[in-house]
Design a protein around this motif. Structure first.
Motif, short mmCIF file in Angstrom:
data_model
loop_
_atom_site.label_atom_id
_atom_site.label_comp_id
_atom_site.label_asym_id
_atom_site.label_seq_id
_atom_site.Cartn_x
_atom_site.Cartn_y
_atom_site.Cartn_z
N ASP B 114 0.84 -1.20 0.00
CA ASP B 114 0.00 0.00 0.00
C ASP B 114 0.88 1.26 0.00
N VAL B 115 0.37 2.29 -0.63
CA VAL B 115 1.10 3.56 -0.73
C VAL B 115 0.32 4.63 0.01
N ARG B 116 1.03 5.43 0.80
CA ARG B 116 0.36 6.54 1.50
C ARG B 116 0.35 7.76 0.59
N LEU B 117 -0.72 8.51 0.69
CA LEU B 117 -0.86 9.70 -0.15
C LEU B 117 -0.15 10.88 0.52
N LEU B 118 0.70 11.51 -0.24
CA LEU B 118 1.42 12.68 0.29
C LEU B 118 0.51 13.89 0.11
N LEU B 119 -0.14 14.31 1.18
CA LEU B 119 -1.20 15.31 1.04
C LEU B 119 -0.64 16.72 0.93
N ASP B 120 0.39 16.98 1.70
CA ASP B 120 0.86 18.36 1.75
C ASP B 120 2.38 18.36 1.67
N GLU B 121 2.86 18.85 0.55
CA GLU B 121 4.31 18.81 0.30
C GLU B 121 5.06 19.66 1.32
N THR B 122 4.46 20.77 1.73
CA THR B 122 5.21 21.68 2.61
C THR B 122 5.23 21.19 4.06
N ASP B 128 -3.21 9.38 4.18
CA ASP B 128 -4.31 8.80 3.44
C ASP B 128 -3.81 7.69 2.53
N TYR B 129 -4.70 6.80 2.16
CA TYR B 129 -4.36 5.67 1.29
C TYR B 129 -4.23 6.15 -0.15
N GLY B 130 -3.14 5.82 -0.79
CA GLY B 130 -2.92 6.31 -2.14
C GLY B 130 -2.78 5.22 -3.18
N GLY B 131 -3.41 4.07 -2.95
CA GLY B 131 -3.32 2.96 -3.90
C GLY B 131 -2.25 1.96 -3.50
N SER B 132 -1.81 1.16 -4.45
CA SER B 132 -0.80 0.17 -4.12
C SER B 132 0.12 -0.05 -5.32
N VAL B 133 1.32 -0.49 -5.05
CA VAL B 133 2.25 -0.83 -6.12
C VAL B 133 2.83 -2.22 -5.84
N TRP B 134 3.27 -2.86 -6.91
CA TRP B 134 3.99 -4.13 -6.74
C TRP B 134 5.43 -3.82 -6.39
N LEU B 135 5.95 -4.53 -5.41
CA LEU B 135 7.33 -4.38 -4.99
C LEU B 135 8.02 -5.71 -5.22
N PHE B 151 11.59 1.64 -11.72
CA PHE B 151 10.19 1.85 -11.36
C PHE B 151 9.44 2.24 -12.63
N CYS B 152 8.46 1.43 -12.98
CA CYS B 152 7.70 1.73 -14.18
C CYS B 152 6.26 1.30 -13.96
N ARG B 153 5.34 2.15 -14.35
CA ARG B 153 3.92 1.93 -14.15
C ARG B 153 3.63 1.59 -12.68
N ASP B 154 3.21 0.38 -12.36
CA ASP B 154 2.82 0.09 -10.98
C ASP B 154 3.80 -0.86 -10.30
N THR B 155 5.03 -0.98 -10.82
CA THR B 155 5.95 -1.95 -10.25
C THR B 155 7.30 -1.32 -9.91
N LEU B 156 7.69 -1.44 -8.65
CA LEU B 156 9.02 -1.01 -8.21
C LEU B 156 9.87 -2.28 -8.07
N THR B 157 10.93 -2.37 -8.87
CA THR B 157 11.80 -3.54 -8.81
C THR B 157 13.12 -3.12 -8.18
N VAL B 172 10.33 0.51 5.26
CA VAL B 172 10.39 1.62 4.29
C VAL B 172 8.97 2.00 3.86
N GLN B 173 8.68 3.29 3.89
CA GLN B 173 7.36 3.77 3.47
C GLN B 173 7.36 4.13 1.98
N LEU B 174 6.24 3.91 1.33
CA LEU B 174 6.08 4.38 -0.05
C LEU B 174 5.06 5.52 -0.03
#
Lengths: 409, 209
Positions: B114-122, B128-135, B151-157, B172-174
């Motif tokens: 699962d990926v956390r949503l980066l809501l506020d850059e500053t 928040d939940y921001g979807g998921s990627v294959w690791l 890293f391409c499309r939905d997969t981090l290798t 490690v957080q994504l």
């Protein structure tokens, strides 16, 4: 052009056809053809992930192919994810198969800690049940769990599964694909999923929710009856009272222990079904030997009665699971006996029983579905099924199966 | 199907209502024949499942044995040419493998994370939940860097020099910046790193998880 066609078909395996093939396995020949096809398609993909040049990869590759066969067989009818993402599913499957391969060497605790993704999948399933509006008993119990309880119950469910798997003697595919993830087949963990939820609710969220204990006690009662009651003549009232006393004693003793678990939940893990756990207590108890002396149809164990002088049922330390292997062996013996009884049924009766219980880990196949497949009416199928069960019951009670016994049932 | 059989079936599926469950428990307590029916149903399901699994296991074993020792038949002679060619290619491959690192990386582990949503850059806040990627982690003992990635499309290798480093990745957080469509990795107590997308060669990961 022919060469181009050849390479094209080699590069794009027909996964859809493979999925269709997996749904029609009826005998050894069709299973072998399916396994060969799975190997033909996935071996080249495995070669790049688990090179055959490394001898250590051999056993793992066999497990992966076996699990792939099981996973394809249990795909839902409407699944399209596997067909389009089969390489990614394979990668995920290799990871969990590596975990499965290590289980025999790991304790339930270490095994449960070793793969967070499987625990997370159980936790998500708990959340799914909590959010469902269905009015079943289990839904209501799971809704009583607090958010903080979910990872704990998921971990305990995974531990119980691992403990069960380590006792298994036969090979079994344990993974399936749901919600685009590889996870443990729900029917394989279902009993632990419900029981661990109910146990946690009973401990901390609803002390009156003790129905799961009543269910286990009902099974314990049946287990004792099978050992001490002679089917040929009605049981004596004294014997029935003795059985009830033992069950009450088991209940009392378990409840006493539960108070200790409440104070320190980490001191106790129910790494088995509650029924198995309580039967272990009964087997260790000297009380049962005293109560039932003279009534035995067969001894509870071939060994001497327990040597401890404590008459209380369940004198084992909390957390210890007594006599588990005995229970597994006993199950194996009873399954073997049932197979013998089934062998004495007619081919038609056997086919109907197998077809009805062949659930692909999802549900019993209803007679309505079987009616069109077997070209018989629903009523006729139900009648044959019920008669077959009656024959099996009579056969299973007796020492063995003979054509005469079954014919007269 | 009788009501009793319905109860047993629904119990097996876990779909009994509270009232039905109470009825089930009462029968289990008071009626020995019901207990017998429950036990027989459980055993039939187990036996059916075990037999089916044994059939599949034996089929897989037989298919494995086929693949190990498959005799050459007359009809397959024309494949001998291909086999010879494959041998030569294989030998060339071995020589290449020995002389030209890196070797083929071996898959160690895959998971959907699962990926956390980066809501506020500053404010660096994310909740928040921001979807998921294959690791996916591969071991490549011949690579120079301890860790590289694509890293391409939905997969981090991730390519690791040492496969044991996968355990360090559990913490490690994504993080995903939805506005810029960027993915970051963040080890504990270290700044987050932006991941480059869809590059041809694996990029070094400039941190030690």
């Amino acid at each position: 052009m022919a060469l181009f066609d050849f390479w094209s078909s080699r590069r794009k395996p027909d996964i859809q056809a493979l999925v269709r093939q997996g749904r029609t396995l009826t005998d050894a020949a069709s299973a072998l053809a399916f396994a060969r096809q799975v190997k033909a398609i996935f071996d080249p993909l495995l070669d790049s992930r688990l090179p055959p040049s490394n001898p250590a990869n051999g056993p793992l590759r066999a497990i992966v192919i076996f699990e792939l066969c099981g996973l394809i067989q249990t795909l839902p009818e409407n699944d399209r994810y596997f067909i389009s993402h089969y390489e990614k599913v394979l990668d995920e499957l290799i990871t969990v198969c590596r975990w499965k391969q290590q289980l025999s060497k790991l304790s339930p605790e270490a095994a449960a800690a070793a793969d967070k993704s499987l625990q997370l999948a159980i936790q998500k399933r708990l959340t799914y049940w909590q959010n469902s509006q269905k009015g079943t008993h289990h839904h209501r119990i799971i809704r009583l769990l607090q958010p903080d309880d979910l990872p704990i119950v998921a971990r305990r469910t995974l531990r119980a599964f691992v403990a069960w798997f380590k006792r298994q003697k036969s090979e079994e595919p344990v993974f399936w694909l749901r919600e685009e993830r590889v996870e443990l087949c729900f029917p394989v963990i279902k009993d632990y999923f419900f029981e661990q939820s109910a146990f946690w609710v009973f401990l901390f969220r609803g002390p009156n929710e003790a129905a799961f204990i009543d269910e286990a006690l009902g099974n314990v009662r049946g287990w004792i009856r099978r050992r001490v009651i002679d089917e040929e003549r009605p049981p004596e009232p004294e014997l029935l009272n003795g059985i009830n006393e033992i069950v009450s004693q088991v209940q009392f003793d378990f409840m006493q222990k539960v108070n200790g678990f409440r104070a320190n939940p980490d001191s106790f893990y129910l790494d088995a079904g509650l029924t198995t756990y309580l039967i272990g207590f009964v087997k260790q108890s000297r009380a049962i030997w005293k109560l039932l002396t003279g009534f035995y149809k067969q001894p509870i164990s071939d060994t001497e009665p327990p040597a401890d002088e404590d008459d209380a049922v369940g004198s084992a330390d909390p957390g210890d699971l007594p006599a588990m292997d005995d229970t597994a062996d006993e199950d194996d013996y009873r399954y073997a006996k049932l197979r013998k009884c089934m062998a004495a049924l007619s081919q038609e009766e056997r086919d109907i029983i197998y077809a009805h219980h062949d659930d692909d880990y999802s549900d019993t196949v209803p007679f309505q579905t079987l009616a069109s497949r077997l070209k018989k009416s629903v009523k006729s199928l139900e009648g044959i099924y019920k008669r077959s069960l009656d024959k099996l019951k009579i056969c299973a009670r007796g020492g063995g199966a003979s054509q005469h016994q079954l014919a007269t049932a | 199907m009788t009501d009793r059989q319905q109860l047993i079936r629904k119990h097996r599926q876990g779909t009994l209502t509270d009232a039905e469950y109470q009825e089930y428990l009462a029968l289990l307590r008071d009626d020995p024949t019901f207990q017998e029916d429950v036990e027989l149903d459980r055993m039939l399901t187990q036996v059916t499942r075990q037999d089916k699994n044994r059939l599949l296991w034996e089929a897989v074993q037989a298919a494995e044995a086929d693949a190990t020792v498959r005799p050459l038949s007359g009809g397959s002679r024309r494949w001998n040419t291909y086999a010879m060619a494959a041998c030569v290619a294989g030998l060339l491959g071995v020589v290449t493998w020995l002389l030209w690192p890196p070797a083929t990386p071996e898959l160690v582990r895959t998971e959907k994370r699962d990926v956390r949503l980066l809501l506020d850059e500053t404010t660096k806040g994310y909740d928040d939940y921001g979807g998921s990627v294959w690791l996916r982690w591969f071991e490549n003992s011949r690579q120079q860097e301890p860790q590289t990635y694509t890293f391409c499309r939905d997969t981090l290798t991730v390519y690791l020099k040492n496969s044991r480093d996968t355990t360090q990745w559990q913490s490690v957080q994504l993080l995903f910046n939805a506005e810029q469509r960027k993915l970051y990795v963040q080890p504990p107590n270290q700044p987050r790193r932006l991941l480059s997308e869809c590059l041809d060669t694996p990029q070094p990961l400039l941190f030690t998880p």
